[in-house]
Design a protein around this motif. Structure first.
Motif, PDB file in Angstrom:
ATOM      1  N   SER A  10       0.825  -1.208   0.000  1.00 50.93           N
ATOM      2  CA  SER A  10       0.000   0.000   0.000  1.00 50.93           C
ATOM      3  C   SER A  10       0.858   1.256   0.000  1.00 50.93           C
ATOM      4  N   LEU A  11       0.496   2.149  -0.879  1.00 53.20           N
ATOM      5  CA  LEU A  11       1.115   3.475  -0.987  1.00 53.20           C
ATOM      6  C   LEU A  11      -0.031   4.467  -0.880  1.00 53.20           C
ATOM      7  N   LEU A  12      -0.025   5.238   0.203  1.00 51.74           N
ATOM      8  CA  LEU A  12      -1.106   6.182   0.460  1.00 51.74           C
ATOM      9  C   LEU A  12      -0.577   7.596   0.328  1.00 51.74           C
ATOM     10  N   PHE A  13      -1.194   8.375  -0.557  1.00 52.32           N
ATOM     11  CA  PHE A  13      -0.849   9.782  -0.710  1.00 52.32           C
ATOM     12  C   PHE A  13      -1.740  10.600   0.208  1.00 52.32           C
ATOM     13  N   VAL A  14      -1.149  11.639   0.811  1.00 50.94           N
ATOM     14  CA  VAL A  14      -1.907  12.487   1.725  1.00 50.94           C
ATOM     15  C   VAL A  14      -1.574  13.947   1.425  1.00 50.94           C
ATOM     16  N   ALA A  15      -2.573  14.791   1.590  1.00 49.12           N
ATOM     17  CA  ALA A  15      -2.393  16.221   1.341  1.00 49.12           C
ATOM     18  C   ALA A  15      -1.256  16.773   2.188  1.00 49.12           C
ATOM     19  N   ASP A  31       1.845   0.886   4.080  1.00 51.95           N
ATOM     20  CA  ASP A  31       3.252   0.505   3.997  1.00 51.95           C
ATOM     21  C   ASP A  31       4.121   1.722   3.693  1.00 51.95           C
ATOM     22  N   VAL A  32       3.627   2.566   2.792  1.00 47.84           N
ATOM     23  CA  VAL A  32       4.336   3.790   2.413  1.00 47.84           C
ATOM     24  C   VAL A  32       3.349   4.946   2.517  1.00 47.84           C
ATOM     25  N   LEU A  33       3.726   5.998   3.215  1.00 45.33           N
ATOM     26  CA  LEU A  33       2.909   7.206   3.316  1.00 45.33           C
ATOM     27  C   LEU A  33       3.634   8.320   2.577  1.00 45.33           C
ATOM     28  N   ALA A  34       2.985   8.850   1.540  1.00 44.11           N
ATOM     29  CA  ALA A  34       3.597   9.885   0.710  1.00 44.11           C
ATOM     30  C   ALA A  34       2.912  11.229   0.919  1.00 44.11           C
ATOM     31  N   GLN A  35       3.675  12.173   1.415  1.00 45.25           N
ATOM     32  CA  GLN A  35       3.179  13.541   1.535  1.00 45.25           C
ATOM     33  C   GLN A  35       3.177  14.131   0.123  1.00 45.25           C
ATOM     34  N   ASP A  36       2.004  14.550  -0.337  1.00 45.55           N
ATOM     35  CA  ASP A  36       1.890  15.090  -1.690  1.00 45.55           C
ATOM     36  C   ASP A  36       1.982  16.611  -1.641  1.00 45.55           C
ATOM     37  N   LEU A  37       3.077  17.130  -2.154  1.00 41.08           N
ATOM     38  CA  LEU A  37       3.267  18.580  -2.212  1.00 41.08           C
ATOM     39  C   LEU A  37       2.804  19.150  -3.545  1.00 41.08           C
ATOM     40  N   GLU A  38       2.391  18.276  -4.441  1.00 36.57           N
ATOM     41  CA  GLU A  38       1.994  18.737  -5.766  1.00 36.57           C
ATOM     42  C   GLU A  38       0.483  18.954  -5.838  1.00 36.57           C
ATOM     43  N   ARG A  70       5.997  13.387  -2.636  1.00 41.39           N
ATOM     44  CA  ARG A  70       5.793  13.687  -4.052  1.00 41.39           C
ATOM     45  C   ARG A  70       5.999  15.181  -4.195  1.00 41.39           C
ATOM     46  N   VAL A  71       7.087  15.548  -4.855  1.00 41.82           N
ATOM     47  CA  VAL A  71       7.420  16.953  -5.029  1.00 41.82           C
ATOM     48  C   VAL A  71       6.737  17.502  -6.270  1.00 41.82           C
ATOM     49  N   ASN A  72       6.806  18.803  -6.424  1.00 41.32           N
ATOM     50  CA  ASN A  72       6.313  19.450  -7.629  1.00 41.32           C
ATOM     51  C   ASN A  72       7.328  19.253  -8.752  1.00 41.32           C
ATOM     52  N   PRO A  73       6.910  19.449 -10.006  1.00 40.51           N
ATOM     53  CA  PRO A  73       7.908  19.427 -11.075  1.00 40.51           C
ATOM     54  C   PRO A  73       9.047  20.388 -10.715  1.00 40.51           C
ATOM     55  N   LEU A  74      10.261  20.019 -11.061  1.00 38.84           N
ATOM     56  CA  LEU A  74      11.425  20.780 -10.608  1.00 38.84           C
ATOM     57  C   LEU A  74      11.400  22.235 -11.041  1.00 38.84           C
ATOM     58  N   ASP A  75      10.820  22.522 -12.199  1.00 40.39           N
ATOM     59  CA  ASP A  75      10.763  23.910 -12.669  1.00 40.39           C
ATOM     60  C   ASP A  75       9.542  24.659 -12.150  1.00 40.39           C
ATOM     61  N   SER A  76       8.767  24.011 -11.275  1.00 40.07           N
ATOM     62  CA  SER A  76       7.554  24.630 -10.720  1.00 40.07           C
ATOM     63  C   SER A  76       7.478  24.453  -9.209  1.00 40.07           C
ATOM     64  N   GLY A  77       8.574  24.708  -8.517  1.00 41.74           N
ATOM     65  CA  GLY A  77       8.583  24.617  -7.066  1.00 41.74           C
ATOM     66  C   GLY A  77       9.225  23.363  -6.509  1.00 41.74           C
ATOM     67  N   GLY A  78       9.544  22.410  -7.361  1.00 39.99           N
ATOM     68  CA  GLY A  78      10.126  21.168  -6.894  1.00 39.99           C
ATOM     69  C   GLY A  78      11.482  21.341  -6.225  1.00 39.99           C
ATOM     70  N   LEU A  79      12.276  22.280  -6.710  1.00 40.02           N
ATOM     71  CA  LEU A  79      13.578  22.519  -6.076  1.00 40.02           C
ATOM     72  C   LEU A  79      13.401  23.057  -4.665  1.00 40.02           C
ATOM     73  N   ASP A  80      12.407  23.920  -4.477  1.00 36.04           N
ATOM     74  CA  ASP A  80      12.092  24.418  -3.128  1.00 36.04           C
ATOM     75  C   ASP A  80      11.591  23.275  -2.237  1.00 36.04           C
ATOM     76  N   ASP A  81      10.791  22.381  -2.824  1.00 34.25           N
ATOM     77  CA  ASP A  81      10.314  21.220  -2.075  1.00 34.25           C
ATOM     78  C   ASP A  81      11.497  20.391  -1.582  1.00 34.25           C
ATOM     79  N   LEU A  82      12.428  20.107  -2.487  1.00 34.37           N
ATOM     80  CA  LEU A  82      13.587  19.291  -2.127  1.00 34.37           C
ATOM     81  C   LEU A  82      14.391  19.931  -1.001  1.00 34.37           C
TER      82      LEU A  82
END
Length: 132
Positions: A10-15, A31-38, A70-82
């Motif tokens: 199980s991979l669960l995405f959460v806001a 099993d995996v909890l993914a914080q969705d920043l996108e 889950r980060v944003n696309p790198l050219d749309s805030g993903g670098l800030d997410d990282l």
């Protein structure tokens, strides 16, 4: 919940900025909890979501979940997410809407520039990735 890799189902995405939804997701013990920043995080809440990453990942690990983001696309805030979430040591960094190998190469280079890079080996994730 130290399951072998073949039993991680199980991979669960959460806001990213919804702490109530995050608490509920943790209670589901995926099993995996993914914080969705996108997509799950509106632009006005991106910074707040990034600040919640460390606490969410710590709680996820305490529940036996692998922490992911889950980060944003790198050219749309993903670098800030990282920059904001890599120090919290997610096991997985998911890059949405990649259009080619160069974007993956950029992600790999960026991951190598962050303070947590000492925890990263070639082809490995962060933190407790050895259990994944």
């Amino acid at each position: 919940m130290d399951r072998p890799p073949d039993l991680r189902r199980s991979l669960l995405f959460v806001a990213g900025a919804d702490s109530a939804a995050q608490a509920e997701a943790l209670g589901a013990r995926p099993d995996v909890l993914a914080q969705d920043l996108e997509d799950f995080t509106p632009p006005s809440l991106k910074d707040a979501a990034r600040r919640l990453a460390a606490e969410l990942f710590t709680k996820a690990r305490a529940e036996g979940c692998l922490a992911a983001v889950r980060v944003n696309p790198l050219d749309s805030g993903g670098l800030d997410d990282l920059a904001a979430v890599v120090p919290a040591r997610p096991v997985l960094v998911l890059l949405p809407k990649a259009e080619g190998g160069e974007q993956i190469a950029v992600l790999a280079r960026e991951l190598g520039t962050h303070p947590a890079k000492a925890a990263v080996g070639a082809g490995r994730g962060f933190g407790d990735a050895h259990r994944f």
